[in-house]
Design an enzyme around this catalytic site. Sequence first.
Site, PDB file in Angstrom:
ATOM      1  N   SER A   1      39.934  14.135  37.309  1.00  0.00           N
ATOM      2  CA  SER A   1      39.229  14.751  36.187  1.00  0.00           C
ATOM      3  C   SER A   1      39.033  13.730  35.083  1.00  0.00           C
ATOM      4  O   SER A   1      39.973  13.013  34.713  1.00  0.00           O
ATOM      5  CB  SER A   1      40.035  15.933  35.637  1.00  0.00           C
ATOM      6  OG  SER A   1      39.477  16.352  34.396  1.00  0.00           O
TER       7      SER A   1
ATOM      8  N   ASP B   1      35.884  36.466  35.829  1.00  0.00           N
ATOM      9  CA  ASP B   1      35.561  35.100  35.417  1.00  0.00           C
ATOM     10  C   ASP B   1      34.809  34.358  36.518  1.00  0.00           C
ATOM     11  O   ASP B   1      33.797  33.706  36.278  1.00  0.00           O
ATOM     12  CB  ASP B   1      36.838  34.315  35.093  1.00  0.00           C
ATOM     13  CG  ASP B   1      37.685  35.002  34.047  1.00  0.00           C
ATOM     14  OD1 ASP B   1      37.218  36.000  33.457  1.00  0.00           O
ATOM     15  OD2 ASP B   1      38.825  34.549  33.827  1.00  0.00           O
TER      16      ASP B   1
ATOM     17  N   TYR C   1      50.327  41.281  28.954  1.00  0.00           N
ATOM     18  CA  TYR C   1      49.310  41.603  29.974  1.00  0.00           C
ATOM     19  C   TYR C   1      49.941  42.460  31.071  1.00  0.00           C
ATOM     20  O   TYR C   1      49.421  43.514  31.442  1.00  0.00           O
ATOM     21  CB  TYR C   1      48.739  40.311  30.554  1.00  0.00           C
ATOM     22  CG  TYR C   1      47.737  40.515  31.666  1.00  0.00           C
ATOM     23  CD1 TYR C   1      46.395  40.744  31.378  1.00  0.00           C
ATOM     24  CD2 TYR C   1      48.131  40.483  32.999  1.00  0.00           C
ATOM     25  CE1 TYR C   1      45.469  40.929  32.392  1.00  0.00           C
ATOM     26  CE2 TYR C   1      47.215  40.672  34.023  1.00  0.00           C
ATOM     27  CZ  TYR C   1      45.886  40.884  33.718  1.00  0.00           C
ATOM     28  OH  TYR C   1      44.977  41.072  34.731  1.00  0.00           O
TER      29      TYR C   1
HETATM   30  P1  ADP Z   1      40.876  29.131  30.333  1.00  0.00           P
HETATM   31  O1  ADP Z   1      40.461  29.412  31.733  1.00  0.00           O
HETATM   32  O2  ADP Z   1      40.776  30.330  29.451  1.00  0.00           O
HETATM   33  O3  ADP Z   1      40.203  27.953  29.722  1.00  0.00           O
HETATM   34  P2  ADP Z   1      43.366  28.656  31.632  1.00  0.00           P
HETATM   35  O4  ADP Z   1      44.756  28.503  31.142  1.00  0.00           O
HETATM   36  O5  ADP Z   1      43.101  29.753  32.606  1.00  0.00           O
HETATM   37  O6  ADP Z   1      42.428  28.776  30.357  1.00  0.00           O
HETATM   38  O7  ADP Z   1      42.892  27.321  32.332  1.00  0.00           O
HETATM   39  C1  ADP Z   1      43.049  26.085  31.675  1.00  0.00           C
HETATM   40  C2  ADP Z   1      43.594  25.074  32.661  1.00  0.00           C
HETATM   41  O8  ADP Z   1      42.584  24.712  33.609  1.00  0.00           O
HETATM   42  C3  ADP Z   1      43.993  23.768  32.009  1.00  0.00           C
HETATM   43  O9  ADP Z   1      45.307  23.809  31.521  1.00  0.00           O
HETATM   44  C4  ADP Z   1      43.858  22.788  33.177  1.00  0.00           C
HETATM   45  O10 ADP Z   1      44.985  22.865  34.024  1.00  0.00           O
HETATM   46  C5  ADP Z   1      42.678  23.353  33.940  1.00  0.00           C
HETATM   47  N1  ADP Z   1      41.453  22.692  33.508  1.00  0.00           N
HETATM   48  C6  ADP Z   1      40.408  23.235  32.845  1.00  0.00           C
HETATM   49  N2  ADP Z   1      39.419  22.323  32.623  1.00  0.00           N
HETATM   50  C7  ADP Z   1      39.862  21.166  33.148  1.00  0.00           C
HETATM   51  C8  ADP Z   1      39.323  19.842  33.258  1.00  0.00           C
HETATM   52  N3  ADP Z   1      38.131  19.531  32.734  1.00  0.00           N
HETATM   53  N4  ADP Z   1      40.064  18.918  33.892  1.00  0.00           N
HETATM   54  C9  ADP Z   1      41.258  19.202  34.413  1.00  0.00           C
HETATM   55  N5  ADP Z   1      41.817  20.416  34.338  1.00  0.00           N
HETATM   56  C10 ADP Z   1      41.151  21.386  33.725  1.00  0.00           C
HETATM   57 MG    MG Z   2      41.386  30.851  32.986  1.00  0.00          MG
END
Ligand code: ADP
Ligand code: MG
Length: 381
Positions: free
Chosen positions: A64, A171, A223
């Site tokens: 990433s 989602d 939740y």
């Molecule tokens: P939301 O889906 O509401 O943004 P979540 O806690 O469900 O929050 O998901 C966030 C997690 O998804 C981050 O902590 C990471 O592990 C992963 N994530 C999201 N975007 C990226 C990215 N661009 N690169 C790497 N991991 C990501």
């Molecule tokens: Mg999420």
Amino acid sequence: MSVAGEFEALYGAAPEGVWAAPGRVNLIGEYTDFNDGFVMPLALPHTAVAAVSRRADGVLRVHSADVEGGVVRLDVAALDPRTAADAGWAAYPAGVVWALREAGHPVTGADVHLASTVPTGAGLSSSAALEVVTALALNDLFGLGLSRPELAVLAQRAENAFVGVPCGVMDQMASACAIEGHALFLDTRDLSYRQVPFDLAAQGLRLLVVDTRVKHALGDGAYAERRAGCEAGARALGVRALREVPYVQLPDSLARLSEESVRRYVRHVVSDNHRVERTIALLDAGDAAAVGPVLTEGHASLRDDLRVSCPELDLVVEAANAAGALGARMTGGGFGGSAVVLVPEERAESVAAAVEKAFAGAGFAAPGIFPAVPSAGARRE
Ligand code: ADP
Ligand code: MG
């Protein structure tokens, strides 16, 4: 550099393709998805973009652009939910590979490089964007022939069973199935859906997302407690899920419930399901402005009956409405995250400024505010 260019610099060859999948914001229908109810999300212009190539040797490499730590290398045959936590963020794309293989699809490995503009942890589903972009890329590359809803369900399974987060399917469905200029009316009982016209610009309106930048730790246990309360309510009312309680029978149904908290939860779910239906009727009639008060009503229900709001979210709604918004509500799981605010275009800036001023006055961190333009779902670039 482009995501494809970064892929090539990282792995030494151009990717076979580049895919994108958006984050989402939910317009109305909150905490209804685990009650077989209705939801109405729309896709955001913010996307997770993935450059991907197949591998035949059982190796999965993921990277990433947005996190430190370099390339994560995994053995697809050894993917296991019990050790998924060791993979950190890589559990999201790895979970998709795992879910596809569990369902019998021959995914023999891949190189993946991702970059995302979806804000993380703001309730805008950066996680679903990551899963859906991975699922769509692998579907195309390995010729799996899965439909968008099938990909969404597999992506949800990756998050539930592999990453270990108990989310509903909204989602992933929004990210996989939304189309530009529309909101997605989704029936979570059977995943049937309809694209509802939501062309804000044509009606002189704007939908603002206000990211409070707050995430209260309270969230997870709360939740589970709401979910258990809704299940108890359904049992007491003799229905399989609360979606089966007709809105007109709500007063009678509430009178049959002895526990005060269960009564509140049932009132929220049944009334929010009804608010989704009212919203659809208004949008079908071309009157998006009239959705505003429905949003504010929904917020009061989440605040007072479900009790999943927080001072920051309440302040967004209060300050925005006082400054001339048409309506506003928290969106997503609550206890922080984001709110949506419906405003006439000409008042968008003054409403945003009023929210910022109210936050500063209350001593809260500055919120992130941007327009939610109803955008396209997942696609090959
Ligand atoms: P939301 O889906 O509401 O943004 P979540 O806690 O469900 O929050 O998901 C966030 C997690 O998804 C981050 O902590 C990471 O592990 C992963 N994530 C999201 N975007 C990226 C990215 N661009 N690169 C790497 N991991 C990501
Ligand atoms: Mg999420």
